[in-house]
Design an enzyme around this catalytic site. Structure first.
Site, PDB file in Angstrom:
ATOM      1  N   SER A 119      -3.282  -9.044  -5.869  1.00  0.00           N
ATOM      2  CA  SER A 119      -4.230  -8.420  -4.989  1.00  0.00           C
ATOM      3  C   SER A 119      -5.774  -9.377  -5.438  1.00  0.00           C
ATOM      4  O   SER A 119      -5.934  -9.511  -6.387  1.00  0.00           O
ATOM      5  CB  SER A 119      -4.379  -6.991  -5.547  1.00  0.00           C
ATOM      6  N   TYR A 141      -9.256 -10.669   0.238  1.00  0.00           N
ATOM      7  CA  TYR A 141      -9.822 -10.133   1.622  1.00  0.00           C
ATOM      8  C   TYR A 141     -10.893 -11.172   1.725  1.00  0.00           C
ATOM      9  O   TYR A 141     -11.417 -11.812   0.814  1.00  0.00           O
ATOM     10  CB  TYR A 141     -10.676  -9.007   0.811  1.00  0.00           C
ATOM     11  N   THR A 167      -5.681 -10.066   3.922  1.00  0.00           N
ATOM     12  CA  THR A 167      -5.689  -8.743   4.381  1.00  0.00           C
ATOM     13  C   THR A 167      -6.578  -8.334   5.319  1.00  0.00           C
ATOM     14  O   THR A 167      -7.982  -8.872   5.380  1.00  0.00           O
ATOM     15  CB  THR A 167      -5.835  -7.562   3.392  1.00  0.00           C
ATOM     16  N   LYS A 266      -2.038  -9.930   6.731  1.00  0.00           N
ATOM     17  CA  LYS A 266      -1.469  -8.389   6.407  1.00  0.00           C
ATOM     18  C   LYS A 266      -2.363  -7.464   7.153  1.00  0.00           C
ATOM     19  O   LYS A 266      -3.509  -7.608   7.022  1.00  0.00           O
ATOM     20  CB  LYS A 266      -1.477  -8.465   4.858  1.00  0.00           C
ATOM     21  N   HIS A 290      -1.651  -0.521   5.564  1.00  0.00           N
ATOM     22  CA  HIS A 290      -2.392  -0.462   4.361  1.00  0.00           C
ATOM     23  C   HIS A 290      -1.750   1.020   3.478  1.00  0.00           C
ATOM     24  O   HIS A 290      -2.691   1.326   2.779  1.00  0.00           O
ATOM     25  CB  HIS A 290      -3.867  -0.311   4.305  1.00  0.00           C
TER      26      HIS A 290
HETATM   27  C1  FMN Z   1      -3.352   1.647  -5.391  1.00  0.00           C
HETATM   28  C2  FMN Z   1      -3.454   0.740  -4.109  1.00  0.00           C
HETATM   29  C3  FMN Z   1      -4.163  -0.346  -4.195  1.00  0.00           C
HETATM   30  C4  FMN Z   1      -3.926  -1.253  -3.158  1.00  0.00           C
HETATM   31  N1  FMN Z   1      -4.663  -2.339  -2.942  1.00  0.00           N
HETATM   32  C5  FMN Z   1      -4.371  -3.238  -2.021  1.00  0.00           C
HETATM   33  C6  FMN Z   1      -5.246  -4.437  -2.008  1.00  0.00           C
HETATM   34  O1  FMN Z   1      -6.103  -4.689  -2.994  1.00  0.00           O
HETATM   35  N2  FMN Z   1      -5.204  -5.330  -1.011  1.00  0.00           N
HETATM   36  C7  FMN Z   1      -4.222  -5.090  -0.188  1.00  0.00           C
HETATM   37  O2  FMN Z   1      -4.110  -5.901   0.845  1.00  0.00           O
HETATM   38  N3  FMN Z   1      -3.523  -3.961   0.055  1.00  0.00           N
HETATM   39  C8  FMN Z   1      -3.692  -2.989  -1.039  1.00  0.00           C
HETATM   40  N4  FMN Z   1      -2.847  -1.551  -0.879  1.00  0.00           N
HETATM   41  C9  FMN Z   1      -1.964  -1.466   0.172  1.00  0.00           C
HETATM   42  C10 FMN Z   1      -0.752  -2.167  -0.008  1.00  0.00           C
HETATM   43  O3  FMN Z   1      -0.520  -3.737  -0.457  1.00  0.00           O
HETATM   44  C11 FMN Z   1       0.638  -1.859   0.697  1.00  0.00           C
HETATM   45  O4  FMN Z   1       0.178  -1.979   1.878  1.00  0.00           O
HETATM   46  C12 FMN Z   1       1.021  -0.466   0.548  1.00  0.00           C
HETATM   47  O5  FMN Z   1       0.621   0.221  -0.623  1.00  0.00           O
HETATM   48  C13 FMN Z   1       2.373  -0.345   1.154  1.00  0.00           C
HETATM   49  O6  FMN Z   1       2.589   1.139   1.172  1.00  0.00           O
HETATM   50  P1  FMN Z   1       3.615   1.855   0.051  1.00  0.00           P
HETATM   51  O7  FMN Z   1       2.799   2.059  -1.137  1.00  0.00           O
HETATM   52  O8  FMN Z   1       3.861   3.211   0.671  1.00  0.00           O
HETATM   53  O9  FMN Z   1       4.698   1.031  -0.442  1.00  0.00           O
HETATM   54  C14 FMN Z   1      -3.030  -0.867  -2.113  1.00  0.00           C
HETATM   55  C15 FMN Z   1      -2.279   0.221  -2.177  1.00  0.00           C
HETATM   56  C16 FMN Z   1      -2.275   1.081  -3.090  1.00  0.00           C
HETATM   57  C17 FMN Z   1      -1.477   2.246  -3.382  1.00  0.00           C
END
Ligand code: FMN
Length: 393
Positions: A119, A141, A167, A266, A290
């Site tokens: 990330s 980002y 993203t 994404k 997301h």
């Molecule tokens: C704690 C957490 C932090 C996240 N941080 C980011 C991030 O830094 N960048 C990003 O593109 N998506 C982020 N996401 C989204 C995830 O990449 C992903 O799209 C999402 O968690 C998928 O769904 P799921 O948790 O139900 O598998 C984050 C999700 C969570 C739960």
């Protein structure tokens, strides 16, 4: 690590039979604000819920008496072979949830032969991750200031990453009122409530928090720009998540010109955006809302998938995330035309409760489910997963 903490971690892992089990253990192990930060979505959690429910609308039409004894979950993406068609989605501040969180996620993924997306909101320098796990991908980002974009892209390239994920669904910071209710804030502010949470969750406080501070100091956002960002407790930390609502496809073009590796977008849910991304040179799309953490009420990625596959599936790789918890969930997406699936929260819970061994166990549970269910469906190769094998309600 303290023997009692590692004994508890091993004990928790022994009991995990499915990805959902890691969530149950993580809820006990993590202070409430941190668990709430991972588990929650935005506003009413409508998208979070819809992500999970979407799988219920699809059922299987299995084939029988087919010799699937040589079946394999292996798959190829961008010319590279992976042991299974799933990977770990990017998750910010993982190193606050699990000791060296991004590192354990990346190393376990590398050992399991699956991709891990590092990330852009992470607390460990991106260089350390790719050195330990060279097949990792990086998620950025877009910095709000166009002149800072080039510096970040050059840093990611010179670290050795081959795949960059941008993203694009965070034009505006989401309303995560769940976080506020659970006591989570950015910057993290010391409070009596937080102190009590620390005291009442000693395995996290000793095994993750104290160990991190003692060995590595106060965590900083390391990867938002070409240089190190602010510490997580700094009052100016939000400047790292600066204004982004002015960004456009022109900025994407700027990156496409500079980045020579695989470039993925994404956070796409609309087929027209998928087409525009491909026209602007994207090699792949990650269909995602997301994890229900941005626009509340945004369509579940599984529902958005078929129209996007129709639109760009013949020109670019179509990947997806959001709510995937079972091997059967992955099979459903592949049968609808996805090339690859990413899983978020369960891997972070697994890292929090069991470190690298926890993530390895979660990956092996999901692989085993996939392998077993391919046999039950009468399929030998993931490329044979076609829509004829499923029934849509
Ligand atoms: C704690 C957490 C932090 C996240 N941080 C980011 C991030 O830094 N960048 C990003 O593109 N998506 C982020 N996401 C989204 C995830 O990449 C992903 O799209 C999402 O968690 C998928 O769904 P799921 O948790 O139900 O598998 C984050 C999700 C969570 C739960």
């Amino acid at each position: 690590m303290f023997p009692a903490v590692s004994y508890l971690a091993r004990h928790r892992l022994r009991g995990a039979l499915s990805l959902e089990d890691f969530e149950v253990s993580a809820k006990r192990h993590l202070p409430k604000p941190l668990f709430g930060y991972i588990a929650g979505g935005s506003e009413t959690n409508a998208s979070l819920q819809m992500n999970a429910e979407a799988f219920g609308d699809i059922s299987f039409r299995p084939r029988v008496l087919i010799n699937t004894s040589s079946r394999s979950t292996r798959t190829t993406l961008f010319g590279e072979e992976w042991s299974a068609p799933f990977g770990i989605a990017p998750m910010g501040i993982s190193a606050l949830m699990a000791y060296r969180g991004d590192l354990v996620l990346a190393k376990a993924a590398q050992d399991a032969g699956i991709p891990m997306i590092m990330s852009g909101s992470s607390l460990i320098p991106l260089e350390e991750i790719v050195e330990a796990a060279p097949r990792s991908w990086f998620q950025a980002y877009l910095p709000g200031e166009p002149d800072r974009i080039d510096g970040l892209i050059d840093r990611v390239a010179s670290a050795g990453y081959k795949t960059l994920v941008l993203t694009v669904d965070t034009a505006v910071l989401a309303n995560r009122e769940n976080n506020i209710r659970a006591g989570f804030s950015t910057p993290l502010r010391p409070s009596a409530r937080l102190a009590w949470q620390g005291l009442s969750h000693p395995t996290w406080t000793i095994g993750t928090f104290a160990r991190t501070i003692l060995n590595h100091g106060i965590p900083h956002f390391e990867n938002s720009y070409a240089t190190r960002g602010a510490p997580i407790i700094a009052s100016n930390v939000m400047r790292d998540f600066g204004k982004k609502d002015h960004l456009s496809w022109d900025h994407f073009t700027q990156i496409r010109k500079r980045w020579t590796g695989n470039l993925l977008v994404k956070g796409i849910l609309h087929p027209e955006d998928a087409a525009i991304a491909v026209q602007h040179g994207a090699d792949g799309i990650i269909v995602s809302n997301h994890g229900g953490r941005q626009l509340d009420g945004a369509i579940a990625p599984l529902k958005a998938l078929p129209a996007i596959v129709d639109k760009v599936g013949s020109e670019a790789a179509v990947m997806i995330d959001g709510g995937f918890r079972r091997g059967t969930d992955i099979i459903k997406a592949l049968a609808l035309g996805a090339n690859f699936v990413f899983v978020g929260r369960p891997f972070l819970y697994a890292a929090a409760v069991g470190g690298q061994a926890g993530v390895a166990k979660a990956a092996s549970i999901l692989s085993d489910e996939l392998h077993r269910n391919m046999g039950l469906l009468g399929v030998t190769d993931v490329n044979e997963l076609q829509s004829i094998l499923i029934h849509k309600r």
